[in-house]
Design an enzyme around this catalytic site. Structure first.
Site, PDB file in Angstrom:
ATOM      1  N   HIS A 126     -79.363  23.252  57.347  1.00 13.76           N
ATOM      2  CA  HIS A 126     -79.261  21.790  57.307  1.00 13.76           C
ATOM      3  C   HIS A 126     -79.007  21.277  58.727  1.00 13.76           C
ATOM      4  CE1 HIS A 126     -78.778  22.554  52.999  1.00 13.76           C
ATOM      5  NE2 HIS A 126     -79.127  21.291  52.828  1.00 13.76           N
ATOM      6  N   ASP A 186     -83.377  21.031  56.028  1.00 11.29           N
ATOM      7  CA  ASP A 186     -83.329  19.881  55.134  1.00 11.29           C
ATOM      8  C   ASP A 186     -82.463  18.820  55.793  1.00 11.29           C
ATOM      9  OD1 ASP A 186     -84.798  21.369  53.374  1.00 11.29           O
ATOM     10  OD2 ASP A 186     -83.284  21.429  51.794  1.00 11.29           O
TER      11      ASP A 186
END
Length: 267
Positions: free
Chosen positions: A235, A85
């Site tokens: 991430h 993400d």
């Protein structure tokens, strides 16, 4: 005459505060044209019961499949799926892409509108190197609080338009809810818009830019909890992930795991 009993002042205060918060949320959404959802809001959650096995989630795979949604992929062998993400770029993506290339991994990057608009060259590189760019919404709102399909659609469509401007191609129909917040109406709307909602079955706290886990802390979470069919959420803003990814992929390979292409395997 029987005396009427009124609620205690503290009870009234709680009721008033709750009413104010509700009205504030309602009018915030109404001002931007979105209708608050009436469905139950759920924060995605996992409970790891046994090392090497998929965790128990707060929504079953059978339930999610009704809406073309997944959190853990079916796997006859030891296949795992790497996803990232990203809301912004802070210098770690190049190292991540190099590690993925070294191990022949085709990852999925769920991007928000800011990333698509400010990092077109990196987005193009992701696509050129065989990775999938999925939809993480344009503005990263709490999508579970949006109850009308048009507002929901706009959050996804703006990313689709930005992606096509960069690549000349249609954006793959993979959607990840910001912060894992969802409700049943969201799942239905995503499906009606042709999207598959993708949660995750393995993650760790890696998103605090100024409070990054050590390498060992990352390995302690990600190595014992890996399991066949795992959809791994990392991430790309994490400095730790940029530093450890090559070694992490190597460790998983040594455990007998291979890396699948999520978009391809969902077709």
């Amino acid at each position: 005459m029987k005396r009427l009993k009124f609620p205690h002042w503290s009870t009234l205060a709680v009721i008033l505060i709750a009413a104010v918060l509700f009205l504030a949320a309602f009018y915030t959404h109404r001002e931007r044209g979105a209708v608050p959802t009436a469905g139950e809001i759920t924060n995605w959650g996992l409970s790891f019961q046994k090392e090497g096995e998929p965790p128990v989630a707060n929504a079953t795979g059978e339930y999610l499949s009704q809406f073309d949604s997944v959190y853990c992929m079916p796997s006859e062998g030891k296949t795992i799926y790497i996803t990232f993400d990203a809301g912004f770029e802070n210098g770690n993506t190049e190292a991540i892409l190099e590690a993925l290339k070294k191990h022949g991994v085709k990852a999925t990057f769920f991007l928000v509108g800011n990333y698509l608009e400010t990092e077109p060259e990196l987005v193009q590189r992701m696509v050129s190197e065989g990775h999938t760019v999925g939809n993480h919404t344009y503005s990263h709102p709490d999508m579970s609080a949006i109850g009308d399909k048009e507002s929901f659609r706009q959050e996804l469509q703006r990313n689709e338009e930005a992606y096509k401007k960069i690549t000349g191609e249609d954006m793959p129909k993979l959607y990840r809810p910001p912060q894992g917040k969802f409700c049943e109406s969201n799942l239905k709307m995503a499906k009606e818009l042709g999207y598959r909602t993708v949660f995750w079955s393995l993650a760790y706290v890696d998103w605090y830019e100024n409070d990054q886990p050590t390498h060992q802390q990352a390995f302690d979470k990600l190595i014992p909890r890996v399991h066949p069919g795992a959809v791994v959420l990392l991430h790309s803003t994490s400095r730790t992930n940029g530093e450890i990814l090559d070694e992490l992929l190597t460790k998983w390979e040594e455990l007998g795991y291979r890396f699948g292409d999520l978009w391809k395997d969902l077709q």
